[in-house]
Design a protein around this motif. Structure first.
Motif, short mmCIF file in Angstrom:
data_model
loop_
_atom_site.label_atom_id
_atom_site.label_comp_id
_atom_site.label_asym_id
_atom_site.label_seq_id
_atom_site.Cartn_x
_atom_site.Cartn_y
_atom_site.Cartn_z
N ASP A 66 34.81 42.71 38.93
CA ASP A 66 34.95 41.89 40.14
C ASP A 66 36.42 41.47 40.20
O ASP A 66 36.88 40.71 39.34
CB ASP A 66 34.05 40.66 40.06
CG ASP A 66 32.58 41.05 40.08
OD1 ASP A 66 32.22 41.94 40.86
OD2 ASP A 66 31.80 40.48 39.29
N ILE A 67 37.11 41.99 41.20
CA ILE A 67 38.57 41.85 41.20
C ILE A 67 39.05 41.06 42.43
O ILE A 67 38.59 41.30 43.54
CB ILE A 67 39.23 43.26 41.17
CG1 ILE A 67 38.79 44.01 39.90
CG2 ILE A 67 40.75 43.16 41.24
CD1 ILE A 67 39.38 45.39 39.72
N GLY A 68 39.96 40.14 42.19
CA GLY A 68 40.60 39.40 43.28
C GLY A 68 42.09 39.66 43.28
O GLY A 68 42.57 40.57 42.61
N ASP A 69 42.83 38.82 43.99
CA ASP A 69 44.28 39.04 44.06
C ASP A 69 44.96 38.76 42.72
O ASP A 69 45.96 39.37 42.38
CB ASP A 69 44.91 38.15 45.14
CG ASP A 69 44.53 38.64 46.53
OD1 ASP A 69 44.21 39.85 46.66
OD2 ASP A 69 44.52 37.82 47.47
N GLU A 70 44.40 37.79 41.96
CA GLU A 70 45.06 37.42 40.71
C GLU A 70 44.18 37.57 39.47
O GLU A 70 44.68 37.83 38.40
CB GLU A 70 45.51 35.95 40.78
CG GLU A 70 46.82 35.81 41.52
CD GLU A 70 47.00 34.43 42.10
OE1 GLU A 70 46.45 33.48 41.51
OE2 GLU A 70 47.66 34.32 43.14
N ARG A 71 42.88 37.39 39.65
CA ARG A 71 42.01 37.38 38.46
C ARG A 71 40.95 38.46 38.57
O ARG A 71 40.69 38.99 39.66
CB ARG A 71 41.33 36.02 38.32
CG ARG A 71 42.31 34.91 38.11
CD ARG A 71 41.63 33.65 37.62
NE ARG A 71 42.63 32.65 37.35
CZ ARG A 71 43.19 31.90 38.29
NH1 ARG A 71 42.82 32.02 39.55
NH2 ARG A 71 44.11 31.01 37.98
N ALA A 72 40.32 38.73 37.44
CA ALA A 72 39.25 39.73 37.46
C ALA A 72 38.28 39.48 36.32
O ALA A 72 38.67 39.04 35.23
CB ALA A 72 39.85 41.13 37.35
#
Ligand code: ATP
Length: 360
Positions: free
Chosen positions: A269-275
């Motif tokens: 599950d990936i976002g702009d900064e974290r995963a």
């Protein structure tokens, strides 16, 4: 010993406790092969057992540790026997998606050598696609709590321009990254835009992003009902699939079924900064403690974590370690591993040892 990146580790519940150390040991072994220092593991007590022990499934301290870490690795959380007062299961993995805006649920689907598929076609060995499940809105949106009374119940689907733009760009970037001599980039949007205005809107925003990638990737749009036929008849034609949260929830289990089952389904599950990296399956309470758990999905998820760390931190040795994990896993299965899901006797210990042996 010096460490490389800090990983918040949530073993969670059930088989999560068994597969998490196995997957991280494989990650460290692959890093050692590339000359990189091992990961610094920060263990966190999160999940259903944590709820029972402490009254909270995802404490503030655990959330802070996750926010601070370079990446988060999660085994599996939730047990049917431990529920909140309203009857729902403990699902901190879903809360983490909303907390850190992890909009891209990435589910690579690839048939490993020797693993049985229910498809009769010899082309099944070509199955190699990535399903991207938008993971923060759609029918799971926290903005749309359902209503219920004795006569009627409703749930609400929310699609926003901002998230659709971001996840569409993510899908096209993924297709470009996967491009090779053998594979032309293609992005398939799966929706139900012939019936629901929320999907008409999702397709419109997707099309705007697709326009900016014209010529770089083939673009396809199909309705979810028709897509299920394609999953069975020609899944090897998919490259990158983008779909709404609920459809992605369902279709990713169908995808896993094509390549041996949930034990072969890694995810991120990936976002702009974290995963957050975690196998797509749950805590499998029916087999916990038996040693039968298949750690492959967790091992491949750990590999995805190294790849993501390598790409976001500009570390080629981490990207190489990911490639080594994929190759070692393929080689171990090619040599005849047979997991319990289809009548074999290999479980967490023997699969992990076989992959580690290929890495050594
Ligand atoms: P969730 O809702 O949390 O995703 P679930 O209740 O849908 O979980 P799982 O816990 O994923 O389901 O288990 C579904 C079935 O798949 C169970 O029979 C379980 O034993 C099997 N299973 C899941 N993961 C594995 C694994 N890694 N190895 C072997 N079998 C597994």
């Amino acid at each position: 010993m010096a460490h490389s990146f800090e990983v918040a580790v949530i073993p969670g519940d059930g088989i999560g406790l068994e597969i998490t150390p196995a997957a991280l040991d494989v990650a460290d072994a692959a890093l050692a092969r590339t000359g990189a220092a091992p990961l610094a593991r920060v263990p966190l007590h999160v999940g259903a057992q944590a709820y029972l022990d402490t009254g909270t499934d995802l404490s503030e301290e655990a959330t802070e540790a996750c926010a601070k870490a370079d990446a988060i690795f999660l085994g599996a959380c939730g047990l049917p026997s431990i529920r909140k007062d309203d009857g729902t299961e403990i699902r901190p993995q879903v809360d983490l998606r909303f907390l850190f805006d992890l909009y891209a649920g990435v589910r690579p689907t690839r048939l490993l050598p020797g693993v049985p598929t229910p498809l009769a076609s010899p082309r099944a060995s070509e199955i190699d696609f990535v399903l991207i499940r938008e993971s923060t809105e759609g029918l799971f949106s926290p903005d749309g709590p359902g209503t219920i009374d004795d006569e009627r119940a409703t749930d609400m689907q929310v699609i926003t321009r901002e998230t659709t733009e971001k996840v569409s760009k993510f899908a096209f970037a993924e297709a470009a990254r996967r491009m090779s001599d053998k594979r032309k980039p293609k992005v398939t949007l799966i929706d139900k835009a012939n019936v629901f205005v929320s999907f008409v809107f999702m397709r419109k925003v997707f099309d705007e992003i697709a326009e900016t990638h014209a010529g770089n990737a083939e673009v396809e749009r199909i309705y979810v009902d028709a897509s299920t036929l394609s999953f069975l008849n020609k899944p090897w034609d998919f490259d990158v699939i983008l779909t709404e949260n609920m459809f992605g929830d369902i279709l990713s289990d169908l995808a896993a079924g094509l390549v041996g089952g949930m034990g072969y389904a890694p995810s991120a599950d990936i976002g702009d900064e974290r995963a957050v990296f975690q196998p797509a399956h749950g805590s499998a309470p029916d087999i916990m403690g038996t040693g039968k758990a298949n750690p492959t999905a967790a091992i491949l998820s750990a590999g995805m974590m190294l790849d993501w760390l390598g790409r976001t931190r500009d570390r080629q040795d981490f990207i190489d370690a990911h490639d080594l994990i994929q190759k070692a896993t393929d080689d171990a299965f090619r040599d005849g591993l047979r997991t319990a899901e289809y009548g074999g006797s290999d479980g967490v210990k023997s699969v992990t040892e076989a992959v580690l042996a290929k890495l050594s």
